[in-house]
Scaffold this motif. Structure first.
Motif, short mmCIF file in Angstrom:
data_model
loop_
_atom_site.label_atom_id
_atom_site.label_comp_id
_atom_site.label_asym_id
_atom_site.label_seq_id
_atom_site.Cartn_x
_atom_site.Cartn_y
_atom_site.Cartn_z
N MET A 1 7.82 -1.65 1.56
CA MET A 1 8.00 -1.43 2.99
C MET A 1 9.50 -1.36 3.24
SD MET A 1 6.26 -1.39 5.99
CE MET A 1 4.78 -2.32 6.03
N LEU A 2 9.94 -0.37 3.97
CA LEU A 2 11.33 -0.20 4.30
C LEU A 2 11.61 -0.94 5.60
CD1 LEU A 2 13.98 1.32 3.55
CD2 LEU A 2 13.21 3.12 5.07
N GLU A 3 12.64 -1.73 5.61
CA GLU A 3 13.01 -2.47 6.80
C GLU A 3 14.43 -2.07 7.17
OE1 GLU A 3 12.68 -6.54 5.64
OE2 GLU A 3 10.56 -6.35 5.19
N ILE A 26 4.79 -7.00 -6.69
CA ILE A 26 4.07 -6.62 -7.90
C ILE A 26 2.83 -7.49 -8.03
CG2 ILE A 26 4.19 -6.43 -10.42
CD1 ILE A 26 7.24 -6.03 -10.05
N PRO A 27 1.64 -6.87 -8.02
CA PRO A 27 0.40 -7.67 -8.14
C PRO A 27 0.41 -8.49 -9.42
CG PRO A 27 -0.10 -5.40 -7.56
CD PRO A 27 1.37 -5.45 -7.90
N GLY A 143 -1.93 -2.81 -4.81
CA GLY A 143 -2.47 -4.09 -4.37
C GLY A 143 -2.45 -4.17 -2.85
N ASP A 144 -3.20 -5.10 -2.32
CA ASP A 144 -3.32 -5.25 -0.87
C ASP A 144 -2.09 -5.98 -0.32
OD1 ASP A 144 -4.04 -5.66 1.76
OD2 ASP A 144 -6.05 -6.38 1.28
N PRO A 145 -1.33 -5.34 0.57
CA PRO A 145 -0.15 -6.00 1.14
C PRO A 145 -0.48 -7.01 2.23
CG PRO A 145 -0.38 -3.81 2.05
CD PRO A 145 -1.48 -3.97 1.03
N ASN A 146 -1.77 -7.12 2.58
CA ASN A 146 -2.22 -8.05 3.61
C ASN A 146 -1.53 -7.81 4.95
OD1 ASN A 146 -4.04 -9.47 1.88
ND2 ASN A 146 -2.25 -10.41 0.92
N TRP A 147 -1.55 -6.57 5.39
CA TRP A 147 -0.96 -6.21 6.68
C TRP A 147 -2.00 -6.16 7.78
CZ3 TRP A 147 1.81 -1.61 4.00
CH2 TRP A 147 2.93 -2.08 3.30
N GLY A 148 -3.19 -6.66 7.49
CA GLY A 148 -4.26 -6.69 8.49
C GLY A 148 -5.14 -5.46 8.38
#
Length: 192
Positions: A1-3, A26-27, A143-148
């Motif tokens: 993700m770019l911030e 990295i998963p 992998g799942d970044p868990n962003w909802g």
């Protein structure tokens, strides 16, 4: 993700350079895989990125500079060297410890990236269901970044916009925070 950390503007108040951090988690199930000890950066368009630093997070939660990243001594302190107009770059790092990477970079400076507009009739058409296709691909690949559910605060950005010859291929897409995408990146491309 770019911030985005900050951006520069020219005298016409157009964004000329976007500074940011590309953050990669990295998963764990692949963290010791042979391929996770090499980082390949290949910006598109080529030479449109300058790399400021690359660091990894080890299993103790400590951030460390990749040993193969160039540095110099300034006031008796080791500091990273900016790699300007980066083409294809390859870095190695200790595969046994890596859990996350962050790449500090500036991207898409108009004076360095002269991209022609593709006539509208020859452009790839925008896929209105692209986010729904990209999310499962991204999760399967990284992998799942868990962003909802449905990533409500993320947009899917075309690295090379369709207007300039980009496609809807997964390799031309990446997720960006919606605020950064709509307030910084899109206005930059609009003023390009």
């Amino acid at each position: 993700m770019l911030e985005a950390r900050q951006s520069e503007k020219n005298e016409n108040e157009c964004v000329t350079e976007v500074y940011g951090i590309i953050h990669v988690t990295i998963p764990q199930d692949i963290s010791n895989n042979i391929y996770t000890n090499t980082l390949l950066l290949h910006p598109s368009p080529e030479y449109s990125m300058s790399v400021l630093d690359i660091q990894y997070k080890n299993q103790n939660g400590e951030w460390r500079r990749i040993e193969t990243y160039p540095t110099k001594q300034v006031d008796n302190k080791e500091v990273p060297v900016e790699i300007t107009e980066a083409g294809k770059l390859v870095f190695s790092f200790p595969k046994r410890e890596i859990t996350e990477l962050q790449i500090k970079a500036t991207m898409w400076t108009p004076t360095k990236a002269k991209i022609a507009v593709v006539p509208e009739e020859k452009r790839t058409k925008r896929d209105t269901k692209l986010k729904g296709k990209f999310m499962p691909w991204y999760i399967k690949t990284y992998g799942d970044p868990n962003w909802g559910p449905k990533w409500p605060n993320a947009d899917i950005h075309h690295e090379l916009p369709l207007k300039y010859g980009g496609t809807n291929a997964m390799s031309n897409l990446f997720p960006l925070p919606r605020d950064l995408h709509q307030k910084t990146v899109n206005p930059w491309w609009a003023s390009y």
